[in-house]
Scaffold this active site. Structure first.
Site, PDB file in Angstrom:
ATOM      1  CB  SER A   1      -0.975  -0.057   1.175  1.00  0.00           C
ATOM      2  OG  SER A   1      -2.053   0.829   0.989  1.00  0.00           O
TER       3      SER A   1
ATOM      4  CG  ASP B   1      -5.960  -3.980  -4.068  1.00  0.00           C
ATOM      5  OD1 ASP B   1      -6.177  -3.136  -3.189  1.00  0.00           O
ATOM      6  OD2 ASP B   1      -4.876  -4.589  -4.200  1.00  0.00           O
TER       7      ASP B   1
ATOM      8  CG  HIS C   1      -5.490  -2.900   0.223  1.00  0.00           C
ATOM      9  ND1 HIS C   1      -4.934  -2.396  -0.939  1.00  0.00           N
ATOM     10  CD2 HIS C   1      -4.935  -2.167   1.243  1.00  0.00           C
ATOM     11  CE1 HIS C   1      -4.098  -1.416  -0.639  1.00  0.00           C
ATOM     12  NE2 HIS C   1      -4.070  -1.265   0.671  1.00  0.00           N
TER      13      HIS C   1
END
Length: 299
Positions: A110, A250, A277
């Site tokens: 991320s 995601d 995610h």
């Protein structure tokens, strides 16, 4: 297959301390994997199962970025302190402290994926490989795609979110409740959420200073200092073999991830069909297979 030894400690970073955890032996001869978590303002906990890769003999390093978890908390510092440069310097400092800055692989998840891209673009001599997991190449792209995902939420949910965002009442229980459909679809699709993921959420909630300053009140309402940040222009400067990971569902949609695959010269992109995610939690067996194949390919 033996259980790797685990050592924890703190790396002095100016007047502060960076907490770290090493699974395996940094002197074993295998190139260590350094795991850079998301947020910014989360902790290592939700990525803890990457330590399983140390069972094959490769040491795995986790750390909590400054401001959260086991590292120094600084709740009184403002936006001028919490910068990308700070976290790049912290990563450099940790690599040097552990004595691995001449030979290492980075895994960034991320926000961590943008951070490791910026690091890799400086072409550090010791970097051997790069994994960019579930990361947008830019926050403007992230916000553009978040708008699309929000509009697909169950009827009325986005209206509640928008109302509170406009009123500045994103700390209300109603806003928190309305966030959940997005998180359950696009952040972690497992039910119930795994303990490691919940641990990071709890740590972030205990001290949201970094997250709220740099990101904002939620994953999809980025109004912090990162809202205009992009690493797209840096991608062509990444010289190491790069593995790009994302989930089919995601919040880092394919549109946000594609620049990595197209602009990093030596990049391969793997999409996890059953994940959002957190493929490392949602599809752990395939995740480990993909990671092991990539790491083995580096020699």
């Amino acid at each position: 297959m033996s259980e790797p030894t685990v050592v924890t400690g703190h790396a002095p970073f100016g007047d502060h301390q960076t907490w770290y955890r090493v699974a395996g032996d940094l002197t074993c001869g295998q190139v260590p994997l350094v795991v850079v978590h998301g947020g910014p303002g989360s902790t290592h906990d939700y990525l803890r199962n990457l330590s399983d890769l140390a069972e094959d003999g490769r040491p795995v390093v986790h750390y909590d970025q400054l401001g959260n978890g086991g590292s120094t908390h600084l709740p009184d510092r403002g936006a001028d302190f919490w910068t990308v440069r700070l976290f790049l310097d912290e990563l450099d400092n940790l690599l040097e402290h552990l004595g691995i800055d001449d030979d290492y692989i980075l895994f960034g998840q991320s926000w961590g994926g943008l951070l490791v891209t910026a690091h890799a673009a400086t072409r550090p001599a010791g970097l051997r490989g790069l994994v960019i997991a579930n990361s947008p190449a830019s926050y403007p792209l992230w916000l553009q795609e978040a708008k699309v995902l929000r509009e697909r939420l169950p009827r009325g949910v986005n209206e509640v979110l928008l109302r509170h965002e406009a009123a500045g009442t994103t700390d209300s229980p109603e806003y928190t409740e309305a966030m959940m459909p997005f998180y359950e679809r696009h952040v972690c699709r497992l039910k119930p959420w795994p303990g490691d993921f919940l641990a990071s959420i709890m740590e972030l909630n205990n001290d949201p200073t970094v997250y709220r300053t740099m990101n904002g009140p939620s994953e999809f309402h980025v109004i912090g200092t990162l809202k205009d940040w992009s690493v797209e222009a840096l991608c062509p400067d990444v010289e190491v073999p790069t593995l790009v990971l994302s989930g089919r569902h995601d919040e880092a949609t394919e549109a946000t991830v594609r620049p990595f695959a197209e602009l990093v010269p030596d990049a391969r992109w793997e999409i996890f069909e059953e994940s959002s995610h957190m493929p490392h939690l949602e599809e752990p067996e395939r995740f480990r297979q993909v990671m092991t194949e990539y790491l083995d390919s580096l020699g």
